[in-house]
Design a protein around this motif. Structure first.
Motif, PDB file in Angstrom:
ATOM      1  N   GLU A  65       0.848  -1.192   0.000  1.00  0.00           N
ATOM      2  CA  GLU A  65       0.000   0.000   0.000  1.00  0.00           C
ATOM      3  C   GLU A  65       0.887   1.246   0.000  1.00  0.00           C
ATOM      4  N   ILE A  66       0.590   2.150  -0.928  1.00  0.00           N
ATOM      5  CA  ILE A  66       1.398   3.354  -1.108  1.00  0.00           C
ATOM      6  C   ILE A  66       0.644   4.566  -0.558  1.00  0.00           C
ATOM      7  N   ILE A  67       1.298   5.316   0.316  1.00  0.00           N
ATOM      8  CA  ILE A  67       0.715   6.551   0.854  1.00  0.00           C
ATOM      9  C   ILE A  67       1.127   7.714  -0.044  1.00  0.00           C
ATOM     10  N   PRO A  68       0.177   8.535  -0.476  1.00  0.00           N
ATOM     11  CA  PRO A  68       0.531   9.656  -1.357  1.00  0.00           C
ATOM     12  C   PRO A  68       1.574  10.572  -0.735  1.00  0.00           C
ATOM     13  N   ASP A  69       2.549  10.947  -1.529  1.00  0.00           N
ATOM     14  CA  ASP A  69       3.628  11.829  -1.077  1.00  0.00           C
ATOM     15  C   ASP A  69       3.888  12.847  -2.194  1.00  0.00           C
ATOM     16  N   PRO A  70       3.362  14.075  -2.054  1.00  0.00           N
ATOM     17  CA  PRO A  70       3.547  15.074  -3.120  1.00  0.00           C
ATOM     18  C   PRO A  70       5.004  15.314  -3.480  1.00  0.00           C
ATOM     19  N   ASP A  71       5.892  15.287  -2.479  1.00  0.00           N
ATOM     20  CA  ASP A  71       7.316  15.499  -2.770  1.00  0.00           C
ATOM     21  C   ASP A  71       7.863  14.384  -3.662  1.00  0.00           C
ATOM     22  N   CYS A  72       7.448  13.154  -3.391  1.00  0.00           N
ATOM     23  CA  CYS A  72       7.884  12.026  -4.210  1.00  0.00           C
ATOM     24  C   CYS A  72       7.288  12.125  -5.616  1.00  0.00           C
ATOM     25  N   ALA A  73       6.015  12.497  -5.694  1.00  0.00           N
ATOM     26  CA  ALA A  73       5.335  12.589  -6.989  1.00  0.00           C
ATOM     27  C   ALA A  73       6.005  13.625  -7.892  1.00  0.00           C
ATOM     28  N   PHE A  74       6.218  14.813  -7.361  1.00  0.00           N
ATOM     29  CA  PHE A  74       6.819  15.857  -8.189  1.00  0.00           C
ATOM     30  C   PHE A  74       8.326  15.680  -8.325  1.00  0.00           C
ATOM     31  N   GLY A  75       8.918  14.921  -7.404  1.00  0.00           N
ATOM     32  CA  GLY A  75      10.318  14.551  -7.593  1.00  0.00           C
ATOM     33  C   GLY A  75      10.488  13.667  -8.814  1.00  0.00           C
ATOM     34  N   LEU A  76       9.508  12.771  -9.048  1.00  0.00           N
ATOM     35  CA  LEU A  76       9.545  11.932 -10.248  1.00  0.00           C
ATOM     36  C   LEU A  76       9.450  12.790 -11.502  1.00  0.00           C
ATOM     37  N   LEU A  77       8.559  13.774 -11.502  1.00  0.00           N
ATOM     38  CA  LEU A  77       8.424  14.651 -12.671  1.00  0.00           C
ATOM     39  C   LEU A  77       9.705  15.449 -12.900  1.00  0.00           C
ATOM     40  N   ASP A  78      10.311  15.926 -11.827  1.00  0.00           N
ATOM     41  CA  ASP A  78      11.580  16.662 -11.969  1.00  0.00           C
ATOM     42  C   ASP A  78      12.668  15.767 -12.551  1.00  0.00           C
ATOM     43  N   GLU A  79      12.694  14.520 -12.092  1.00  0.00           N
ATOM     44  CA  GLU A  79      13.694  13.583 -12.619  1.00  0.00           C
ATOM     45  C   GLU A  79      13.518  13.385 -14.121  1.00  0.00           C
ATOM     46  N   LEU A  80      12.268  13.183 -14.548  1.00  0.00           N
ATOM     47  CA  LEU A  80      12.010  12.965 -15.968  1.00  0.00           C
ATOM     48  C   LEU A  80      12.318  14.213 -16.791  1.00  0.00           C
ATOM     49  N   TRP A  81      12.021  15.378 -16.227  1.00  0.00           N
ATOM     50  CA  TRP A  81      12.339  16.645 -16.901  1.00  0.00           C
ATOM     51  C   TRP A  81      13.854  16.746 -17.123  1.00  0.00           C
ATOM     52  N   ASN A  82      14.637  16.458 -16.061  1.00  0.00           N
ATOM     53  CA  ASN A  82      16.091  16.578 -16.157  1.00  0.00           C
ATOM     54  C   ASN A  82      16.723  15.456 -16.979  1.00  0.00           C
ATOM     55  N   ARG A  83      16.151  14.245 -16.880  1.00  0.00           N
ATOM     56  CA  ARG A  83      16.719  13.103 -17.577  1.00  0.00           C
ATOM     57  C   ARG A  83      16.355  13.101 -19.066  1.00  0.00           C
ATOM     58  N   ALA A  84      15.168  13.649 -19.379  1.00  0.00           N
ATOM     59  CA  ALA A  84      14.690  13.597 -20.764  1.00  0.00           C
ATOM     60  C   ALA A  84      14.287  14.992 -21.251  1.00  0.00           C
TER      61      ALA A  84
END
Length: 252
Positions: free
Chosen positions: A46-65
């Motif tokens: 079970e995954i608890i929502p974490d806005p920092d983790c969610a937008f950290g993923l978007l930042d990673e994809l922005w920087n990586r791609a």
């Protein structure tokens, strides 16, 4: 098969995608708690929502791609489509392996699905930028009810923040019971108990404004060029319910 259960929100889904992609498990599936059926041998995480983790993923994809790729993942998460979470995990893992080039491999079913779903959400968001209609309430707030297929109220609010910064307004997703309020200074989510009813009290002059708008709409129409099929193609019937330029009608 490893199963990850997430809360049915954009933050919840993106958090689950990040956790599942980090797990490096070959076979994963993402399900909402309502959609998952327990089995004897499958104990979900079970995954608890974490806005920092969610937008950290978007930042990673922005920087990586690229910014476009990160936006594509965000739009796909907004779709609330069936099995989109599982496709997003595979998509993110491919980007981590191959970088921006992974986005071109449309023969991969997961990448193709993310592309298709994100494009559909982008089209709906674009339409609502032109089809959302604001009504003035008795408290002078402008209220725009919408019933979109995707969860696009947040980016739609960002759009109208730039278009109508000097007004106080509320964009209300009636289907999901979500709303964003702009008070001329900041955007804020509205608590469920504070949402207006579906037929709130309008300002006295609102009826006159709607009558003028309906009259204008009728008079500029060229009846000889009326094309209902094209009209439905450009403005799908599901958006008609909250248009004020024509008398309120069913979306069926």
């Amino acid at each position: 098969m490893s199963t990850f259960l997430y809360e049915k929100t954009v933050d919840g889904l993106l958090t689950a995608v990040a956790r599942a992609a980090d797990s490096m498990v070959e076979a994963v599936e993402l399900r909402t708690a309502d959609d998952w059926q327990p089995t004897l041998f499958n104990r979900p995480t079970e995954i608890i929502p974490d806005p920092d983790c969610a937008f950290g993923l978007l930042d990673e994809l922005w920087n990586r791609a690229s910014k476009r790729l990160a936006r594509r993942v965000l739009y796909a998460a907004m779709s609330e489509g069936e099995d989109i979470g599982t496709a997003l995990v595979a998509y993110v893992q491919q980007v981590r392996r191959l970088g921006a080039q992974a986005d071109d491999f449309l023969a991969d079913p997961s990448i193709k699905r993310v592309h298709d779903v994100a494009c559909a959400v982008g089209r709906e968001l674009h339409r609502l930028k032109g089809l959302a209609r604001f009504r003035r309430l008795s408290n002078e707030t402008l209220w725009a009810p919408i019933r979109p297929e995707a969860n696009v109220v947040a980016p739609l609010a960002l759009h109208f923040k730039g278009r109508m910064p000097s007004e106080t307004w509320l964009i209300h997703d009636v289907r999901r019971r979500l709303a964003v309020h702009w008070d001329r200074n900041e955007l804020a989510w509205v608590d469920a108990e504070d949402l207006p009813p579906e037929n709130p009290e309008l300002a006295e002059e609102e009826a006159a404004y709607q009558t003028l708008w309906q009259t204008y709409f009728r008079n500029i129409a060229v009846m000889e060029r009326r094309n209902p099929r094209l009209q439905r193609q450009c403005m799908p019937a599901r958006y008609w319910e909250y248009l004020v330029e024509v008398p309120r009608r069913s979306s069926t």
